[in-house]
Design a protein around this motif. Sequence first.
Motif, mmCIF file in Angstrom:
data_model
loop_
_atom_site.group_PDB
_atom_site.id
_atom_site.type_symbol
_atom_site.label_atom_id
_atom_site.label_comp_id
_atom_site.label_asym_id
_atom_site.label_seq_id
_atom_site.Cartn_x
_atom_site.Cartn_y
_atom_site.Cartn_z
ATOM 1 N N ILE A 31 4.352 39.085 -0.181
ATOM 2 C CA ILE A 31 2.899 39.073 -0.275
ATOM 3 C C ILE A 31 2.166 40.542 -0.017
ATOM 4 O O ILE A 31 2.657 41.198 1.094
ATOM 5 C CB ILE A 31 2.250 38.382 1.010
ATOM 6 N N TYR A 32 1.639 41.210 -0.929
ATOM 7 C CA TYR A 32 1.272 42.418 -0.875
ATOM 8 C C TYR A 32 -0.327 42.498 -0.860
ATOM 9 O O TYR A 32 -1.097 41.680 -1.765
ATOM 10 C CB TYR A 32 1.643 42.941 -2.286
ATOM 11 N N THR A 33 -0.807 43.028 -0.041
ATOM 12 C CA THR A 33 -2.337 43.511 0.228
ATOM 13 C C THR A 33 -2.512 44.920 -0.336
ATOM 14 O O THR A 33 -3.848 45.330 -0.622
ATOM 15 C CB THR A 33 -2.718 43.281 1.671
ATOM 16 N N ALA A 34 -1.407 45.793 -0.444
ATOM 17 C CA ALA A 34 -1.701 47.029 -0.576
ATOM 18 C C ALA A 34 -1.633 47.438 -2.425
ATOM 19 O O ALA A 34 -0.902 46.741 -3.015
ATOM 20 C CB ALA A 34 -0.636 48.038 0.114
ATOM 21 N N GLY A 35 -2.673 48.264 -2.608
ATOM 22 C CA GLY A 35 -2.769 48.798 -4.177
ATOM 23 C C GLY A 35 -2.973 50.298 -4.133
ATOM 24 O O GLY A 35 -3.330 50.930 -3.038
ATOM 25 N N HIS A 36 -2.912 50.616 -5.410
ATOM 26 C CA HIS A 36 -2.848 52.029 -5.473
ATOM 27 C C HIS A 36 -4.296 52.003 -6.940
ATOM 28 O O HIS A 36 -4.210 51.308 -7.727
ATOM 29 C CB HIS A 36 -1.575 53.038 -6.023
ATOM 30 N N PRO A 37 -4.732 53.323 -6.794
ATOM 31 C CA PRO A 37 -5.583 53.508 -7.885
ATOM 32 C C PRO A 37 -5.045 53.370 -9.306
ATOM 33 O O PRO A 37 -3.914 53.905 -9.400
ATOM 34 C CB PRO A 37 -6.428 55.026 -7.678
ATOM 35 N N ILE A 38 -5.726 53.245 -10.473
ATOM 36 C CA ILE A 38 -5.301 53.006 -11.618
ATOM 37 C C ILE A 38 -5.116 54.392 -12.263
ATOM 38 O O ILE A 38 -4.133 54.790 -12.972
ATOM 39 C CB ILE A 38 -6.380 52.260 -12.386
ATOM 40 N N GLY A 79 -6.417 48.258 0.489
ATOM 41 C CA GLY A 79 -5.832 46.988 0.839
ATOM 42 C C GLY A 79 -7.162 45.735 0.567
ATOM 43 O O GLY A 79 -8.071 46.289 0.625
ATOM 44 N N LYS A 80 -6.545 44.794 -0.056
ATOM 45 C CA LYS A 80 -7.233 43.525 -0.447
ATOM 46 C C LYS A 80 -6.735 42.514 0.266
ATOM 47 O O LYS A 80 -5.604 42.227 0.157
ATOM 48 C CB LYS A 80 -7.313 43.398 -1.998
ATOM 49 N N GLU A 81 -7.657 41.792 0.965
ATOM 50 C CA GLU A 81 -7.022 40.594 1.618
ATOM 51 C C GLU A 81 -6.557 39.489 0.796
ATOM 52 O O GLU A 81 -6.898 39.237 -0.180
ATOM 53 C CB GLU A 81 -8.441 39.863 2.512
ATOM 54 N N ASN A 92 -1.660 23.589 3.565
ATOM 55 C CA ASN A 92 -0.613 22.842 2.997
ATOM 56 C C ASN A 92 -0.319 23.344 1.582
ATOM 57 O O ASN A 92 -0.481 22.613 0.282
ATOM 58 C CB ASN A 92 -1.350 21.091 2.583
ATOM 59 N N VAL A 93 0.192 24.663 1.563
ATOM 60 C CA VAL A 93 0.454 25.382 0.560
ATOM 61 C C VAL A 93 2.078 25.584 0.492
ATOM 62 O O VAL A 93 2.643 25.917 1.565
ATOM 63 C CB VAL A 93 -0.274 27.026 0.449
ATOM 64 N N TRP A 94 2.709 25.611 -0.551
ATOM 65 C CA TRP A 94 3.973 25.791 -0.658
ATOM 66 C C TRP A 94 4.374 26.705 -2.034
ATOM 67 O O TRP A 94 4.024 26.598 -2.956
ATOM 68 C CB TRP A 94 4.795 24.305 -1.187
ATOM 69 N N ILE A 95 4.908 27.778 -1.258
ATOM 70 C CA ILE A 95 5.296 29.025 -2.423
ATOM 71 C C ILE A 95 6.704 28.900 -2.690
ATOM 72 O O ILE A 95 7.694 29.347 -1.637
ATOM 73 C CB ILE A 95 4.786 30.349 -1.898
ATOM 74 N N GLY A 96 7.058 28.783 -3.907
ATOM 75 C CA GLY A 96 8.382 28.812 -4.325
ATOM 76 C C GLY A 96 9.321 30.145 -4.035
ATOM 77 O O GLY A 96 8.360 31.274 -4.092
ATOM 78 N N GLY A 97 10.491 30.050 -4.144
ATOM 79 C CA GLY A 97 11.287 31.274 -4.019
ATOM 80 C C GLY A 97 10.985 32.546 -5.010
ATOM 81 O O GLY A 97 10.732 32.328 -6.006
ATOM 82 N N ASN A 98 11.155 33.717 -4.395
ATOM 83 C CA ASN A 98 11.094 34.889 -5.433
ATOM 84 C C ASN A 98 9.737 34.841 -6.060
ATOM 85 O O ASN A 98 9.587 35.662 -7.075
ATOM 86 C CB ASN A 98 12.067 34.966 -6.399
ATOM 87 N N THR A 99 8.710 34.579 -5.264
ATOM 88 C CA THR A 99 7.340 34.646 -5.801
ATOM 89 C C THR A 99 6.516 36.106 -5.135
ATOM 90 O O THR A 99 6.783 36.312 -4.010
ATOM 91 C CB THR A 99 6.582 33.425 -5.355
ATOM 92 N N VAL A 100 5.693 36.505 -6.033
ATOM 93 C CA VAL A 100 5.072 37.962 -5.527
ATOM 94 C C VAL A 100 3.457 37.406 -5.491
ATOM 95 O O VAL A 100 2.946 36.845 -6.459
ATOM 96 C CB VAL A 100 5.492 38.980 -6.749
ATOM 97 N N ILE A 101 2.862 37.760 -4.307
ATOM 98 C CA ILE A 101 1.313 37.295 -4.122
ATOM 99 C C ILE A 101 0.613 38.791 -4.314
ATOM 100 O O ILE A 101 1.001 39.488 -3.210
ATOM 101 C CB ILE A 101 0.964 36.621 -3.221
ATOM 102 N N CYS A 102 -0.136 39.099 -5.200
ATOM 103 C CA CYS A 102 -0.474 40.419 -5.340
ATOM 104 C C CYS A 102 -1.919 40.602 -4.525
ATOM 105 O O CYS A 102 -2.411 39.243 -4.192
ATOM 106 C CB CYS A 102 -0.926 40.751 -6.900
ATOM 107 N N PRO A 103 -2.321 41.746 -4.177
ATOM 108 C CA PRO A 103 -3.383 42.010 -3.624
ATOM 109 C C PRO A 103 -4.800 41.233 -3.888
ATOM 110 O O PRO A 103 -5.269 41.069 -5.215
ATOM 111 C CB PRO A 103 -3.828 43.658 -3.615
ATOM 112 N N GLY A 104 -5.830 40.699 -2.987
ATOM 113 C CA GLY A 104 -7.029 40.173 -3.245
ATOM 114 C C GLY A 104 -6.918 38.825 -3.671
ATOM 115 O O GLY A 104 -7.811 38.097 -4.144
ATOM 116 N N VAL A 105 -5.521 38.080 -3.658
ATOM 117 C CA VAL A 105 -5.338 36.675 -4.308
ATOM 118 C C VAL A 105 -5.746 35.560 -3.124
ATOM 119 O O VAL A 105 -5.391 35.894 -1.995
ATOM 120 C CB VAL A 105 -3.965 36.409 -4.803
#
Length: 139
Positions: free
Chosen positions: A36-43, A55-57, A63-76
């Motif tokens: 889970i990444y909340t951090a990002g950098h300018p384009i 940083g974006k929340e 009741n959420v199930w996140i499968g293995g090797n999943t990446v959640i990007c900032p602001g999602v």
Amino acid sequence: MQASAVDKVANYNCTILDVAKVKIGDNCFMAPNVAIYTAGHPIYPDVRSAMWEYGKEVTFGDNVWIGGNTVICPGVHIGSNVIIGAGSVVTKDIPDWAVAAGNPCKVLRMITEDDKRRLFRDEEIDDEAWAEICQKLGW
């Protein structure tokens, strides 16, 4: 083990880069290697090279199930009662009651009452297990 109403499970190698808030609802399960990444950098490269970071929340409903090797990007924001398939890269919000997967992650279908007794793909929960589940849930 029976889950209580407020369990959260993060399996092996869960990474949370939390330069902004990460809100995880009740009864959420994260398989191994979820990031889970909340951090990002300018384009723009010159601005990025100045070492700016934002940083974006990130939020998960209940009741959420996140499968293995999943990446959640900032602001999602992931809604309640959602399944994210293994290996997904979630770059956009996912609505309540969705099954989503892929890179980039997309909604494959919505969860319906027809899924209530579904175990794996088209396999159903057997009658003995179903009776036990119904008893535990007070149905």
